[in-house]
Motif scaffolding. Structure first.
Motif, PDB file in Angstrom:
ATOM      1  N   SER A 197      40.967  32.880  37.458  1.00 49.64           N
ATOM      2  CA  SER A 197      39.715  32.138  37.482  1.00 49.64           C
ATOM      3  C   SER A 197      39.547  31.482  38.837  1.00 49.64           C
ATOM      4  CB  SER A 197      39.704  31.070  36.396  1.00 49.64           C
ATOM      5  OG  SER A 197      39.772  31.660  35.117  1.00 49.64           O
ATOM      6  N   GLY A 198      38.329  31.114  39.159  1.00 48.11           N
ATOM      7  CA  GLY A 198      38.094  30.504  40.459  1.00 48.11           C
ATOM      8  C   GLY A 198      36.756  29.813  40.540  1.00 48.11           C
ATOM      9  N   TYR A 199      36.276  29.678  41.744  1.00 45.91           N
ATOM     10  CA  TYR A 199      35.048  28.955  42.020  1.00 45.91           C
ATOM     11  C   TYR A 199      34.060  29.838  42.761  1.00 45.91           C
ATOM     12  CZ  TYR A 199      38.037  24.854  41.278  1.00 45.91           C
ATOM     13  OH  TYR A 199      38.908  23.937  40.765  1.00 45.91           O
ATOM     14  N   GLY A 200      32.779  29.631  42.454  1.00 43.01           N
ATOM     15  CA  GLY A 200      31.704  30.251  43.199  1.00 43.01           C
ATOM     16  C   GLY A 200      30.636  29.221  43.500  1.00 43.01           C
ATOM     17  N   ILE A 201      29.677  29.608  44.304  1.00 45.49           N
ATOM     18  CA  ILE A 201      28.580  28.723  44.697  1.00 45.49           C
ATOM     19  C   ILE A 201      27.293  29.192  44.011  1.00 45.49           C
ATOM     20  CG2 ILE A 201      27.258  27.791  46.627  1.00 45.49           C
ATOM     21  CD1 ILE A 201      30.256  27.056  46.614  1.00 45.49           C
ATOM     22  N   ALA A 202      26.588  28.270  43.396  1.00 43.10           N
ATOM     23  CA  ALA A 202      25.329  28.622  42.732  1.00 43.10           C
ATOM     24  C   ALA A 202      24.330  29.180  43.731  1.00 43.10           C
ATOM     25  CB  ALA A 202      24.744  27.398  42.038  1.00 43.10           C
ATOM     26  N   LYS A 203      23.632  30.235  43.323  1.00 44.74           N
ATOM     27  CA  LYS A 203      22.646  30.863  44.206  1.00 44.74           C
ATOM     28  C   LYS A 203      21.556  29.880  44.613  1.00 44.74           C
ATOM     29  CE  LYS A 203      21.411  35.082  43.401  1.00 44.74           C
ATOM     30  NZ  LYS A 203      20.814  36.289  42.774  1.00 44.74           N
ATOM     31  N   ASP A 204      21.180  28.960  43.706  1.00 42.89           N
ATOM     32  CA  ASP A 204      20.104  28.011  43.970  1.00 42.89           C
ATOM     33  C   ASP A 204      20.583  26.693  44.563  1.00 42.89           C
ATOM     34  OD1 ASP A 204      18.179  29.779  42.989  1.00 42.89           O
ATOM     35  OD2 ASP A 204      18.479  29.103  40.924  1.00 42.89           O
TER      36      ASP A 204
ATOM     37  N   THR B 106      26.596  37.274  37.425  1.00 41.22           N
ATOM     38  CA  THR B 106      26.476  37.411  38.875  1.00 41.22           C
ATOM     39  C   THR B 106      25.114  36.934  39.389  1.00 41.22           C
ATOM     40  OG1 THR B 106      25.765  39.712  38.587  1.00 41.22           O
ATOM     41  CG2 THR B 106      28.108  39.317  39.007  1.00 41.22           C
ATOM     42  N   ALA B 107      24.089  37.012  38.541  1.00 39.50           N
ATOM     43  CA  ALA B 107      22.740  36.615  38.984  1.00 39.50           C
ATOM     44  C   ALA B 107      22.672  35.140  39.355  1.00 39.50           C
ATOM     45  CB  ALA B 107      21.718  36.918  37.886  1.00 39.50           C
ATOM     46  N   GLY B 108      23.604  34.335  38.841  1.00 43.70           N
ATOM     47  CA  GLY B 108      23.562  32.914  39.127  1.00 43.70           C
ATOM     48  C   GLY B 108      24.359  32.495  40.346  1.00 43.70           C
TER      49      GLY B 108
END
Length: 419
Positions: A306-313, A106-108
């Motif tokens: 499963s799915g997609y997320g957006i990088a925090k950076d 989750t941190a990413g």
């Protein structure tokens, strides 16, 4: 319960090809002029990659002002590279994630707000109920799924017929399950196969009790009385009830699934993603499937996927959100569904999945899937879930063989891994 027979189905899968993952170490937020978005996914074969490329092409057509680059790597490399990329702030803007692994990563990922979803064009109500929990942790949303799966009860119709046992069907109960398992336990074979995998054994305990081993906020509650009672009932299937064979060794990770597919057990729990291999089993028996039996709160299964997320950076989150929205949009979901490769998360695309099946079996598959997904619930996990399972799994052998009480195992697990 009435009899019904199912033969081979052309393609019935839950989690299949289009699961995403991290590939190389390049291309985090953007390249060049800031309008390039990298999408990291895992791929197990050439056909998998071709399917992913087709979805990228859909996203590219819908976002002509954004250059989209696809990176792929085998599943086994995924978490090693993702860990490295996350530590260096070099995750791809659009990164795939399995719901089962989210707790450690989750941190990413960017915490997605309602405004983010609006930018992506995503409306949660248009997806399978509860599926927004697949990529949520501790009540925070980190992504949205492109496919969903549920746990089902698979059965050997030939064995049930030979023993005079009834056939599982939609609406059956745990009393029905125990009766079928007892009736089918004959001549050295068993009515049910216990499992080593967490999804396989925990999902039945969850449906039995209507509870989960963790809370929505990510706190371990595996020693809660209701869940312990359900887990002890599960262990009794190899003990007092003697409708399942004890597991031979801790190395037999696929024990339950193999006992079923090998024709040694009449029933076993597994995910919709393995339906095709069971329905087209090498042993040649007629197979079928049903939702999990109903406990006091009905038949419930964890919704997985499963799915997609957006990088925090990510340096260009707006563009990344638009790409993610296209990859989860109707056109991409219709492609996944009509190919029969995966059961899409978007409900309006799901009929196309059933249309891809052999007409002879379509109605039954449709009815079982729809009944199962109607009662799915998000699966709550802790951030050290992998360590928890690594502890519990080998000890299940002692539980199934009567050398360790299930309640003691869960109490010890709570002491070691509780928050």
């Amino acid at each position: 319960m009435k009899k019904m027979r199912v033969g081979a189905v052309a393609a019935v899968t839950g989690i299949a090809v289009a699961m995403t993952g991290c590939a190389g170490t390049e291309g985090s937020a953007s390249d060049g002029d800031g309008d390039t978005i990298v999408v990291d996914m895992w791929s197990g074969s050439e056909s998998d990659t071709e399917a992913l490329e087709a979805q990228i092409a859909i996203a590219q057509e819908q976002n002509p002002d954004i250059e989209i680059k696809l990176q792929t790597s085998p599943w086994n490399d995924f978490f090693t590279k993702l860990t490295t990329n996350m530590a260096s702030g070099n995750m791809a803007c659009v990164t795939g994630m399995s719901g089962a692994q989210l707790g450690g990563y989750t941190a990413g990922f960017r915490e997605l707000s309602e405004e983010d979803l609006e930018t992506a064009g995503i409306v949660k109500s248009e997806f399978t109920p509860g599926s927004d929990g697949i990529l949520s942790f501790g009540g925070t949303l980190y992504g949205m799924p492109f496919d969903v799966s549920a746990m089902l009860m698979f059965y050997n119709q030939d064995m049930l017929d030979a023993t005079g046992a009834s056939t599982p069907e939609i609406g059956w109960t745990f009393d029905d399950f125990e009766q079928v398992a007892a009736d089918a336990t004959k001549d050295g074979k068993h009515g049910f196969a216990v499992a080593m995998g967490g999804y396989q054994w925990m999902s039945l305990a969850m449906s039995y009790s209507g509870t989960q081993p963790a809370s929505e906020t990510g706190e371990l509650e595996i020693d809660a009385p209701a869940f312990v009672e359900a887990a002890e009932w599960y262990a009794s299937l190899t003990g007092d009830k003697k409708v399942a064979a004890p597991v031979a060794s801790a190395s037999d990770m696929g024990w339950g699934e193999n006992q079923y597919s090998g024709g040694n057990a009449a029933m076993a729990v597994d995910g919709t993603w393995n339906a095709v291999s069971y329905l087209q089993n090498d042993a040649g028996f007629a197979a079928g499937m049903a939702p999990l039996p109903a406990g006091a709160n009905g038949s419930t299964s964890p919704v997985l996927g499963s799915g997609y997320g957006i990088a925090k950076d990510c340096e260009n989150p707006e563009a990344a959100l638009k790409v993610m929205g296209s990859l989860l949009g109707t056109d991409a979901q219709d492609y996944i569904a009509s190919s029969g490769r995966s059961y899409p998360a978007r409900t309006e695309s799901q009929p196309l999945y059933f249309d891809s099946l052999d007409e002879e079996y379509r109605d039954q598959v449709k009815s079982v899937f729809e009944a199962a997904f109607e009662n799915t619930v998000p699966l709550y996990m802790t951030d050290n879930w992998a360590k928890l399972e690594s502890y519990i799994t080998p000890n299940l052998v002692s539980v199934y063989n009567g050398d360790l009480e299930m309640g003691q195992l869960l109490s010890d697990a709570q002491s070691q891994f509780g928050n």
